[in-house]
Design a protein around this motif. Structure first.
Motif, PDB file in Angstrom:
ATOM      1  N   ASN A  55       0.813  -1.223   0.000  1.00 14.87           N
ATOM      2  CA  ASN A  55       0.000   0.000   0.000  1.00 14.87           C
ATOM      3  C   ASN A  55       0.847   1.274   0.000  1.00 14.87           C
ATOM      4  O   ASN A  55       1.960   1.290   0.523  1.00 14.87           O
ATOM      5  CB  ASN A  55      -0.909   0.031   1.231  1.00 14.87           C
ATOM      6  CG  ASN A  55      -1.954  -1.057   1.184  1.00 14.87           C
ATOM      7  OD1 ASN A  55      -2.187  -1.641   0.130  1.00 14.87           O
ATOM      8  ND2 ASN A  55      -2.563  -1.347   2.315  1.00 14.87           N
ATOM      9  N   SER A  56       0.289   2.316  -0.551  1.00 15.98           N
ATOM     10  CA  SER A  56       0.965   3.618  -0.584  1.00 15.98           C
ATOM     11  C   SER A  56      -0.057   4.691  -0.908  1.00 15.98           C
ATOM     12  O   SER A  56      -0.980   4.461  -1.696  1.00 15.98           O
ATOM     13  CB  SER A  56       2.055   3.612  -1.656  1.00 15.98           C
ATOM     14  OG  SER A  56       2.527   4.916  -1.895  1.00 15.98           O
ATOM     15  N   THR A  57       0.102   5.861  -0.318  1.00 13.62           N
ATOM     16  CA  THR A  57      -0.677   7.036  -0.741  1.00 13.62           C
ATOM     17  C   THR A  57       0.273   8.023  -1.411  1.00 13.62           C
ATOM     18  O   THR A  57       0.183   8.283  -2.613  1.00 13.62           O
ATOM     19  CB  THR A  57      -1.366   7.706   0.472  1.00 13.62           C
ATOM     20  OG1 THR A  57      -2.289   6.787   1.027  1.00 13.62           O
ATOM     21  CG2 THR A  57      -2.107   8.973   0.057  1.00 13.62           C
ATOM     22  N   ARG A  58       1.229   8.572  -0.620  1.00 18.40           N
ATOM     23  CA  ARG A  58       2.103   9.632  -1.105  1.00 18.40           C
ATOM     24  C   ARG A  58       2.993   9.211  -2.268  1.00 18.40           C
ATOM     25  O   ARG A  58       3.035   9.864  -3.315  1.00 18.40           O
ATOM     26  CB  ARG A  58       3.037  10.137   0.023  1.00 18.40           C
ATOM     27  CG  ARG A  58       2.426  11.127   0.957  1.00 18.40           C
ATOM     28  CD  ARG A  58       2.990  10.908   2.346  1.00 18.40           C
ATOM     29  NE  ARG A  58       2.510   9.623   2.812  1.00 18.40           N
ATOM     30  CZ  ARG A  58       1.373   9.480   3.479  1.00 18.40           C
ATOM     31  NH1 ARG A  58       0.687  10.537   3.805  1.00 18.40           N
ATOM     32  NH2 ARG A  58       0.928   8.291   3.837  1.00 18.40           N
ATOM     33  N   THR A  59       3.733   8.115  -2.075  1.00 20.74           N
ATOM     34  CA  THR A  59       4.754   7.743  -3.049  1.00 20.74           C
ATOM     35  C   THR A  59       4.117   7.422  -4.396  1.00 20.74           C
ATOM     36  O   THR A  59       4.593   7.839  -5.450  1.00 20.74           O
ATOM     37  CB  THR A  59       5.548   6.523  -2.530  1.00 20.74           C
ATOM     38  OG1 THR A  59       5.934   6.792  -1.180  1.00 20.74           O
ATOM     39  CG2 THR A  59       6.765   6.246  -3.368  1.00 20.74           C
ATOM     40  N   ARG A 108       7.298  -0.779  -5.575  1.00 18.44           N
ATOM     41  CA  ARG A 108       7.268  -0.932  -4.111  1.00 18.44           C
ATOM     42  C   ARG A 108       6.946  -2.391  -3.814  1.00 18.44           C
ATOM     43  O   ARG A 108       6.034  -2.965  -4.412  1.00 18.44           O
ATOM     44  CB  ARG A 108       6.224  -0.027  -3.483  1.00 18.44           C
ATOM     45  CG  ARG A 108       6.011  -0.359  -2.006  1.00 18.44           C
ATOM     46  CD  ARG A 108       5.204   0.669  -1.289  1.00 18.44           C
ATOM     47  NE  ARG A 108       5.976   1.879  -1.072  1.00 18.44           N
ATOM     48  CZ  ARG A 108       5.600   2.858  -0.255  1.00 18.44           C
ATOM     49  NH1 ARG A 108       4.472   2.769   0.409  1.00 18.44           N
ATOM     50  NH2 ARG A 108       6.343   3.938  -0.101  1.00 18.44           N
ATOM     51  N   HIS A 136      14.261   3.325   0.904  1.00 21.06           N
ATOM     52  CA  HIS A 136      13.207   4.126   0.269  1.00 21.06           C
ATOM     53  C   HIS A 136      13.936   5.365  -0.282  1.00 21.06           C
ATOM     54  O   HIS A 136      13.850   6.457   0.284  1.00 21.06           O
ATOM     55  CB  HIS A 136      12.154   4.494   1.309  1.00 21.06           C
ATOM     56  CG  HIS A 136      10.890   5.073   0.753  1.00 21.06           C
ATOM     57  ND1 HIS A 136      10.750   5.491  -0.558  1.00 21.06           N
ATOM     58  CD2 HIS A 136       9.683   5.312   1.342  1.00 21.06           C
ATOM     59  CE1 HIS A 136       9.527   5.955  -0.744  1.00 21.06           C
ATOM     60  NE2 HIS A 136       8.863   5.851   0.396  1.00 21.06           N
ATOM     61  N   GLN A 139      12.371   8.878  -0.932  1.00 20.76           N
ATOM     62  CA  GLN A 139      11.962   9.560   0.304  1.00 20.76           C
ATOM     63  C   GLN A 139      13.159  10.277   0.929  1.00 20.76           C
ATOM     64  O   GLN A 139      13.062  11.434   1.350  1.00 20.76           O
ATOM     65  CB  GLN A 139      11.368   8.556   1.292  1.00 20.76           C
ATOM     66  CG  GLN A 139      10.890   9.180   2.601  1.00 20.76           C
ATOM     67  CD  GLN A 139       9.658  10.053   2.434  1.00 20.76           C
ATOM     68  OE1 GLN A 139       8.692   9.640   1.794  1.00 20.76           O
ATOM     69  NE2 GLN A 139       9.662  11.262   2.994  1.00 20.76           N
ATOM     70  N   PRO A 263       7.805  11.306   7.288  1.00 22.28           N
ATOM     71  CA  PRO A 263       7.571  10.837   5.912  1.00 22.28           C
ATOM     72  C   PRO A 263       6.110  10.512   5.630  1.00 22.28           C
ATOM     73  O   PRO A 263       5.729  10.368   4.454  1.00 22.28           O
ATOM     74  CB  PRO A 263       8.426   9.557   5.841  1.00 22.28           C
ATOM     75  CG  PRO A 263       8.553   9.091   7.262  1.00 22.28           C
ATOM     76  CD  PRO A 263       8.529  10.325   8.111  1.00 22.28           C
ATOM     77  N   GLY A 264       5.271  10.379   6.701  1.00 20.82           N
ATOM     78  CA  GLY A 264       3.897   9.957   6.530  1.00 20.82           C
ATOM     79  C   GLY A 264       3.840   8.455   6.257  1.00 20.82           C
ATOM     80  O   GLY A 264       4.824   7.889   5.791  1.00 20.82           O
ATOM     81  N   PRO A 265       2.712   7.826   6.530  1.00 26.53           N
ATOM     82  CA  PRO A 265       1.553   8.378   7.224  1.00 26.53           C
ATOM     83  C   PRO A 265       1.831   8.562   8.715  1.00 26.53           C
ATOM     84  O   PRO A 265       2.566   7.776   9.302  1.00 26.53           O
ATOM     85  CB  PRO A 265       0.470   7.298   7.000  1.00 26.53           C
ATOM     86  CG  PRO A 265       1.222   6.031   6.772  1.00 26.53           C
ATOM     87  CD  PRO A 265       2.518   6.409   6.133  1.00 26.53           C
TER      88      PRO A 265
HETATM   89  N1   CP Z   1       6.236   8.210   2.789  1.00 22.30           N
HETATM   90  C1   CP Z   1       5.655   7.146   2.221  1.00 22.30           C
HETATM   91  O1   CP Z   1       6.305   6.245   1.672  1.00 22.30           O
HETATM   92  O2   CP Z   1       4.288   7.183   2.265  1.00 22.30           O
HETATM   93  P1   CP Z   1       3.339   6.133   1.517  1.00 22.30           P
HETATM   94  O3   CP Z   1       3.512   4.813   2.184  1.00 22.30           O
HETATM   95  O4   CP Z   1       1.930   6.692   1.654  1.00 22.30           O
HETATM   96  O5   CP Z   1       3.772   6.076   0.076  1.00 22.30           O
END
Ligand code: CP
Length: 310
Positions: A55-59, A108, A136, A139, A263-265
């Motif tokens: 899972n990922s949102t930002r990347t 990823r 990563h 990041q 880095p989130g979340p």
């Molecule tokens: N910073 C980061 O990798 O966030 P995601 O897991 O949402 O991609």
């Protein structure tokens, strides 16, 4: 203009001059992103697949936006809903996608080392978007770029990485990147979340978070990765928050300004309180914004193109 590597697998493999070149190219792309038309035609003959097995949102959004801003064709793949559930291997999955004339792979994967494995089996350039607990790289690049934007040259800047160092690919890539750029890195958090080998990587260890904050210019606060902790490493999240969570009172007691990154979340109220995450010290959304320019720079430089085609 090109990098010394064919793939961006980890920061460990990069030369310092590669990082400087990525930053300089990102500076140009940041200007493009300020324009009304936030796009250059540089990669209009290039197709990129975003392969996300985790899972990922930002990347994921950041890579897709970076590709679109470069005018590349993009295809998104998620393991859920794919033929991976029917037993198809990683190599078969990727070779089938490459047979459809894809030039570059962003991947990823939950398995540490998966992008290195893939790089031995396919010709396309691979960008690691996070592999297990290993690296990563984009990041770390966007983190260092964001510090440079606020504080200038990283040489001698004191950066403390706080939290779940043990399970964090962000921590490892940040350590490699900040060391290459001459920053002084300290890690802080509970002893159970700091690996014993960490000092061999050229970082200091400070278990007292208040002292670590007192002695830094930047605090990069990491998420507690409960999904990777297969045995209890601290009593409760409440106890973690009490001893290692960053709150406004702690920042106020420093009587100096430091940058707060994540880095989130974010697990709000665990590693970071909202009164810090949303404070003037926080550059968390600057990190996210810079991620697009950094990823544009990485994709562009790995593509081997020599003109933005503006
Ligand atoms: N910073 C980061 O990798 O966030 P995601 O897991 O949402 O991609």
């Amino acid at each position: 203009m090109s990098l010394s590597v064919k793939h961006l697998l980890g920061i460990k493999e990069l030369q310092t001059q590669d990082i400087e070149q990525i930053f300089q190219t990102a500076d140009n792309f940041k200007q493009v992103l300020q324009r009304q038309i936030k796009k250059v035609p540089a990669l209009r003959d290039t197709t990129v697949v975003n392969l996300f097995f985790e899972n990922s949102t930002r990347t994921r959004i950041s890579f897709e936006l970076a590709e679109k801003r470069l005018s590349a064709d993009t295809v998104n793949f998620s393991a859920s809903g794919s033929s991976v559930s029917k037993g198809e291997t990683l190599i078969d999955t990727v070779n089938n996608i490459l047979a459809m004339k894809v030039d570059m792979i962003v991947m990823r994967h939950s398995a540490s080392g998966a992008p290195w494995f893939l790089a031995q089996h396919v010709d396309a350039s691979i960008i690691n978007a996070g592999d297990g607990t290993n690296e990563h790289p984009t990041q770390a690049l966007l983190d260092a770029y964001s510090i440079r934007e606020k504080l200038g040259d990283l040489k001698g800047k004191r950066v403390t990485i706080i939290g779940d160092i043990m399970h964090s690919r962000v921590a490892l890539s940040n350590i490699f990147c900040l060391n290459k750029l001459g920053a002084e890195v300290t890690v802080s958090g509970p002893p159970t979340l700091i690996p014993k080998y960490i000092q061999d990587l050229g970082v200091k260890v400070e278990y007292d978070v208040k002292k670590a904050l007192q002695n830094c210019d930047v605090a990069n606060v990491l998420r507690i990765q409960l999904e990777r902790q297969h045995k209890p490493l601290f009593s409760t999240l409440r106890e973690y928050s009490l001893y290692y969570g960053i709150n406004k009172d702690m920042l106020d007691s420093l009587q100096k300004e430091i940058l707060i990154m994540h880095p989130g979340p974010i697990n709000r109220g665990v590693e970071l309180n909202s009164d810090v995450a949303d404070s003037a010290n926080s550059i968390i959304l600057d990190q996210v914004e810079n991620g697009v320019a950094i990823r544009m720079a990485v994709i562009y430089l790995l593509s081997g193109k020599t003109a933005l085609g503006e």
